[in-house]
Design a protein around this motif. Structure first.
Motif, PDB file in Angstrom:
ATOM      1  N   THR A 635       0.848  -1.185   0.000  1.00  0.00           N
ATOM      2  CA  THR A 635       0.000   0.000   0.000  1.00  0.00           C
ATOM      3  C   THR A 635       0.883   1.234   0.000  1.00  0.00           C
ATOM      4  N   LEU A 636       0.544   2.203  -0.846  1.00  0.00           N
ATOM      5  CA  LEU A 636       1.236   3.485  -0.886  1.00  0.00           C
ATOM      6  C   LEU A 636       0.445   4.491  -0.062  1.00  0.00           C
ATOM      7  N   TYR A 637       1.079   5.049   0.966  1.00  0.00           N
ATOM      8  CA  TYR A 637       0.463   6.074   1.797  1.00  0.00           C
ATOM      9  C   TYR A 637       1.055   7.427   1.403  1.00  0.00           C
ATOM     10  N   THR A 638       0.211   8.396   1.146  1.00  0.00           N
ATOM     11  CA  THR A 638       0.651   9.755   0.830  1.00  0.00           C
ATOM     12  C   THR A 638       0.134  10.703   1.900  1.00  0.00           C
ATOM     13  N   LEU A 639       0.994  11.633   2.300  1.00  0.00           N
ATOM     14  CA  LEU A 639       0.695  12.549   3.398  1.00  0.00           C
ATOM     15  C   LEU A 639       0.661  13.982   2.901  1.00  0.00           C
ATOM     16  N   SER A 640      -0.436  14.665   3.161  1.00  0.00           N
ATOM     17  CA  SER A 640      -0.528  16.114   3.013  1.00  0.00           C
ATOM     18  C   SER A 640      -0.876  16.686   4.379  1.00  0.00           C
ATOM     19  N   ASN A 641      -0.972  18.001   4.477  1.00  0.00           N
ATOM     20  CA  ASN A 641      -1.323  18.582   5.768  1.00  0.00           C
ATOM     21  C   ASN A 641      -2.671  18.083   6.272  1.00  0.00           C
ATOM     22  N   GLY A 642      -3.617  17.903   5.361  1.00  0.00           N
ATOM     23  CA  GLY A 642      -4.977  17.601   5.788  1.00  0.00           C
ATOM     24  C   GLY A 642      -5.417  16.170   5.630  1.00  0.00           C
ATOM     25  N   LEU A 643      -4.540  15.252   5.122  1.00  0.00           N
ATOM     26  CA  LEU A 643      -5.025  13.910   4.806  1.00  0.00           C
ATOM     27  C   LEU A 643      -3.884  12.905   4.774  1.00  0.00           C
ATOM     28  N   LEU A 644      -4.182  11.693   5.247  1.00  0.00           N
ATOM     29  CA  LEU A 644      -3.350  10.515   4.987  1.00  0.00           C
ATOM     30  C   LEU A 644      -4.196   9.561   4.163  1.00  0.00           C
ATOM     31  N   GLN A 645      -3.685   9.219   2.978  1.00  0.00           N
ATOM     32  CA  GLN A 645      -4.461   8.388   2.054  1.00  0.00           C
ATOM     33  C   GLN A 645      -3.669   7.143   1.682  1.00  0.00           C
ATOM     34  N   GLY A 646      -4.360   5.996   1.603  1.00  0.00           N
ATOM     35  CA  GLY A 646      -3.754   4.755   1.167  1.00  0.00           C
ATOM     36  C   GLY A 646      -4.270   4.362  -0.205  1.00  0.00           C
ATOM     37  N   ALA A 647      -3.373   3.801  -1.043  1.00  0.00           N
ATOM     38  CA  ALA A 647      -3.747   3.365  -2.388  1.00  0.00           C
ATOM     39  C   ALA A 647      -2.876   2.174  -2.767  1.00  0.00           C
ATOM     40  N   ASP A 648      -3.314   1.434  -3.772  1.00  0.00           N
ATOM     41  CA  ASP A 648      -2.516   0.335  -4.308  1.00  0.00           C
ATOM     42  C   ASP A 648      -1.208   0.912  -4.864  1.00  0.00           C
ATOM     43  N   ALA A 649      -0.067   0.379  -4.413  1.00  0.00           N
ATOM     44  CA  ALA A 649       1.216   0.960  -4.798  1.00  0.00           C
ATOM     45  C   ALA A 649       1.455   0.891  -6.294  1.00  0.00           C
ATOM     46  N   GLU A 650       0.950  -0.153  -6.963  1.00  0.00           N
ATOM     47  CA  GLU A 650       1.200  -0.300  -8.394  1.00  0.00           C
ATOM     48  C   GLU A 650       0.020   0.156  -9.239  1.00  0.00           C
ATOM     49  N   LEU A 651      -1.104   0.455  -8.588  1.00  0.00           N
ATOM     50  CA  LEU A 651      -2.272   1.051  -9.248  1.00  0.00           C
ATOM     51  C   LEU A 651      -2.701   2.243  -8.387  1.00  0.00           C
ATOM     52  N   PRO A 652      -1.898   3.285  -8.359  1.00  0.00           N
ATOM     53  CA  PRO A 652      -2.077   4.330  -7.340  1.00  0.00           C
ATOM     54  C   PRO A 652      -3.387   5.090  -7.416  1.00  0.00           C
ATOM     55  N   TRP A 653      -4.120   4.986  -8.517  1.00  0.00           N
ATOM     56  CA  TRP A 653      -5.418   5.662  -8.578  1.00  0.00           C
ATOM     57  C   TRP A 653      -6.500   4.899  -7.801  1.00  0.00           C
ATOM     58  N   GLN A 654      -6.204   3.671  -7.379  1.00  0.00           N
ATOM     59  CA  GLN A 654      -7.179   2.873  -6.636  1.00  0.00           C
ATOM     60  C   GLN A 654      -7.008   3.121  -5.140  1.00  0.00           C
ATOM     61  N   GLN A 655      -7.892   3.946  -4.579  1.00  0.00           N
ATOM     62  CA  GLN A 655      -7.816   4.262  -3.160  1.00  0.00           C
ATOM     63  C   GLN A 655      -8.220   3.057  -2.317  1.00  0.00           C
ATOM     64  N   GLN A 656      -7.528   2.924  -1.171  1.00  0.00           N
ATOM     65  CA  GLN A 656      -7.835   1.828  -0.249  1.00  0.00           C
ATOM     66  C   GLN A 656      -8.257   2.315   1.125  1.00  0.00           C
ATOM     67  N   GLY A 657      -8.177   3.609   1.352  1.00  0.00           N
ATOM     68  CA  GLY A 657      -8.579   4.168   2.641  1.00  0.00           C
ATOM     69  C   GLY A 657      -8.006   5.549   2.824  1.00  0.00           C
ATOM     70  N   MET A 658      -8.605   6.320   3.734  1.00  0.00           N
ATOM     71  CA  MET A 658      -8.101   7.668   4.006  1.00  0.00           C
ATOM     72  C   MET A 658      -8.563   8.114   5.380  1.00  0.00           C
ATOM     73  N   VAL A 659      -7.801   9.025   5.979  1.00  0.00           N
ATOM     74  CA  VAL A 659      -8.135   9.593   7.283  1.00  0.00           C
ATOM     75  C   VAL A 659      -7.844  11.094   7.238  1.00  0.00           C
ATOM     76  N   PRO A 660      -8.845  11.956   7.465  1.00  0.00           N
ATOM     77  CA  PRO A 660      -8.569  13.397   7.579  1.00  0.00           C
ATOM     78  C   PRO A 660      -7.698  13.672   8.806  1.00  0.00           C
ATOM     79  N   LEU A 661      -6.815  14.648   8.689  1.00  0.00           N
ATOM     80  CA  LEU A 661      -5.894  14.979   9.772  1.00  0.00           C
ATOM     81  C   LEU A 661      -6.136  16.405  10.247  1.00  0.00           C
ATOM     82  N   PRO A 662      -6.002  16.640  11.555  1.00  0.00           N
ATOM     83  CA  PRO A 662      -6.063  18.022  12.043  1.00  0.00           C
ATOM     84  C   PRO A 662      -4.798  18.765  11.628  1.00  0.00           C
ATOM     85  N   TRP A 663      -4.946  20.038  11.291  1.00  0.00           N
ATOM     86  CA  TRP A 663      -3.772  20.800  10.893  1.00  0.00           C
ATOM     87  C   TRP A 663      -4.045  22.281  11.036  1.00  0.00           C
TER      88      TRP A 663
END
Length: 672
Positions: A635-663
């Motif tokens: 799973t590829l996790y990407t971090l921005s100020n407002g979100l942590l998102q998980g996606a298939d590492a080799e099909l990165p457009w396929q989301q697998q989960g996300m969590v909004p973050l306080p910032w």
């Protein structure tokens, strides 16, 4: 006319500063009348080129800390006008990054892009393969990360100040922040930058507990974890607590009333020893209470015991006996190397302080190199030569000075330093002026354990070019210079006394970061100046004498990436041959995922964006990426100020989960 007047004022200031810098060493080295210099004092000639002359010294402990105070106040007096005219620069406010812990059985996850293997660095995000720890945008957060379908935020705490990074080690999370403002602890007359280190017990990740808070006077430079020890480096502006400042002692006044620091200058050349820095002794408490805490940085240590008991200790960050003073002042700053044993997280910290200017730091598993570049103002009739002083410290319970040296020119960044097999390689650029204006000179030097030159390679780059990227890898080196094109040089460093250029490749644009992937290939990220577009390049270096550009991807006009100036935003994951880089362009910010193939080049697998989920400006820009896998599925996790998102590492457009973050929006400070 206005520019002319400003230029004249700057030239007058520069002349005053240089005159003071020439005068101060003579004042410092005049012995009081009638004093007999003890033969037991250890005064050493530094390991500098003969032409440079002695500039540092060492001597035994003295009996009064007041002499240390006097030296520091003298440095302040010499540079008072110079530093008063300049803003206080808070450097390194962008967070560095960290390495992951050793992988657990059956779990695989990405390691952070650090300069040296075995030397951990702070980061925005850290994982143990199941839990994900984040220090970013004003908050420390702990999430259940794997599996991505069960992602959940379990803990979040607002942090004081700007986040500098996070380290994780055996159930401890260390969060580093910086804050700016008046210091209520020490009643300084000026506002200061302070570094805060908070130790969390995260053995139970759902309920982290604060064990300790360290508040250090000074701005954060860097931190490294080697094994069970944290080495934190802070830089502090020397504070003159006197109002108004005392007049600077002149030669006509005789020996300085503030300073009684030892032998005449001529005595320095007569002795030899391992270190040319001065070590002063005696307890700090010898300073008078009226000094308002003195001129050295302070520490407040808050330890939380079981049952909620709180212990508070406030003291100078470094004892006088652990302060190192250069004979020729290097600036009105202190640089403190603070060591904490993570096996005993409540044990006292140890520190060593060097009176110096702002420094570039480079660390190996057992050594820390401190490099300070002296850049005098340009003067009519020629430019004073820029020089860099390098000090080598051993890392253990407390940093110990081992050697000092000096080289001509300045450093690009910490990647211009690289140690291997007992030698230090240093890439420098000398800023010279010729008939046609700027005429930089690029040189590679090899220094031994005593930081004495044993080899050099001169004339790197074409006329007018300067160093833009450096990378050392074992006995090999890679160096990029730039003016109109980007020559990539391959360097053979196997013979320390005879480094040599093996190959050269000229391509348009320039690289700012180089990343070896094995012995045969090299990745780079840089810019194309014609349209200021970011570019990612793949080179083949299997034939070291004939490097080849295999592929290059342009990311669009006026595009940018944090990876251009922060290598920790550059994620290379070898098991899947994946490269992930955050990109900002005319469109929405995103992370681009490539598979790197020696035959097919850079194959884009997809892009990840947080723009639809995070609407606030500044909240959707991706800063970091992380991969976690089981049995070859990642799973590829990407971090921005407002979100942590998980996606298939080799099909990165396929989301697998996300969590909004306080910032919160980051704050930016301007010094006075």
């Amino acid at each position: 006319m206005k520019r002319l007047l400003i230029g004249m004022v700057l030239l007058l200031l520069a002349g005053a500063v240089l005159a003071a810098e020439r005068l101060l060493p003579n004042l410092l080295l005049q012995p009081p009348a009638g004093e007999v210099v003890s033969e037991q004092r250890r005064l050493f000639t530094p390991h500098f080129p003969a032409a440079a002359g002695p500039t540092l010294r060492e001597r035994d402990e003295i009996t009064e800390c007041r002499e240390l105070e006097g030296y520091l106040l003298g440095v302040l007096e010499a540079g008072y006008q110079r530093y008063r005219a300049q803003p206080l620069l808070v450097d390194n406010l962008l967070p560095p990054i960290m390495r992951a812990e050793s992988p657990q059985a059956g779990i695989d996850y990405s390691q952070t892009n650090v300069q040296e293997a075995g030397v951990d660095e702070p980061d925005l995000i850290k994982s143990d393969g199941e839990w994900i720890y984040i220090a970013n945008a004003g908050y420390f957060s702990v999430l259940r990360g794997y599996p991505p379908s069960a992602m959940e935020l379990h803990f979040s705490q607002r942090l004081e100040g700007e986040v500098q990074g996070l380290l994780l080690h055996q159930g401890l999370a260390l969060v580093i922040t910086s804050q700016w403002g008046e210091s209520p602890l020490w009643r300084r007359p000026l506002a200061t930058v302070q570094t805060r280190v908070v130790l969390f017990d995260v053995r139970e990740p759902r309920r982290p507990q604060v064990l300790r808070e360290l508040l250090l006077e000074g701005s954060f430079n860097t931190a490294r974890r080697v094994g069970d020890r944290l080495h934190l480096v802070v830089e502090s502006w020397l504070h003159d607590y006197r109002q108004p400042p005392l007049a600077f002692a002149t030669a006509a006044a005789g020996p300085s009333p503030l300073l009684r620091l030892g032998a005449p200058w001529q005595r320095l050349a007569a002795a030899a020893g391992p270190s040319p820095l001065l070590r002063l002794g005696a307890p700090w408490q010898r300073l008078t209470a009226a000094a308002g805490g003195g001129v050295l940085p302070q520490l407040q240590d808050r330890r939380y015991r079981s049952g909620g008991a709180l212990e508070i200790e406030q003291r100078p960050l470094t004892a006088c006996r652990d302060v190192l003073l250069p004979v020729v002042p290097e600036g009105a700053n202190t640089l403190s190397i603070v060591t904490l044993n993570l096996q005993e997280p409540l044990a006292p910290v140890r520190s060593t302080t060097l009176v110096s200017d702002q420094a570039t730091l480079y660390a190996t598993p057992d050594q820390l190199y401190v490099a300070t570049t002296q850049s005098p103002f340009w003067m009519p009739g020629g430019a004073p030569q820029e020089r860099t002083r390098i000090h080598r410290f051993s890392l253990g319970e407390q940093a110990q000075l081992q050697a000092s040296g000096e080289v001509a020119g300045g450093l690009l960044n910490r990647y211009a330093l690289g140690a291997h097999a007992g030698y230090l390689r240093v890439a420098t650029t000398e800023n010279r002026w010729g008939e046609r204006g700027s005429d930089p000179r690029n040189t590679l030097l090899v220094l031994d354990a005593e930081l004495r030159e044993v080899g050099r390679l001169e004339g790197l780059g074409k006329p007018g070019e300067r160093i833009f990227a450096v990378r050392f890898a074992g006995t090999r080196g890679y160096l990029v210079t730039f003016a109109q094109i980007d020559p990539l040089y391959t360097l053979d460093l196997s013979e320390p006394s005879a480094p040599r250029v093996v190959g050269e490749l000229e391509v348009p644009g320039f690289s700012t970061y180089l990343h070896p992937i094995g012995e045969h290939h090299l990745l780079g990220i840089g810019m194309e100046p014609e349209d200021w577009s970011s570019e990612v390049s793949l080179y083949e270096v299997s034939d070291f004498a004939n490097p080849r550009l295999l592929d290059r991807v342009n990311l669009g006009a006026y595009s940018g990436s944090e990876a251009l100036y922060e290598p920790k935003a550059f994620t290379w994951f070898a098991p899947l041959h994946l490269l992930i880089i955050p990109v900002q362009s005319a469109g929405e910010p995103e992370a681009v995922v490539w598979r790197v193939d020696p035959q097919l080049g850079l194959q884009e697998l997809g892009r990840v964006s947080h723009a639809e989920q995070v609407e606030e400006p500044g909240g959707a820009a991706i800063r970091r990426s992380l991969l976690i896998g089981r049995e070859g599925v990642y799973t590829l996790y990407t971090l921005s100020n407002g979100l942590l998102q998980g996606a298939d590492a080799e099909l990165p457009w396929q989301q697998q989960g996300m969590v909004p973050l306080p910032w919160v929006e980051p704050e930016f400070w301007i010094g006075i």
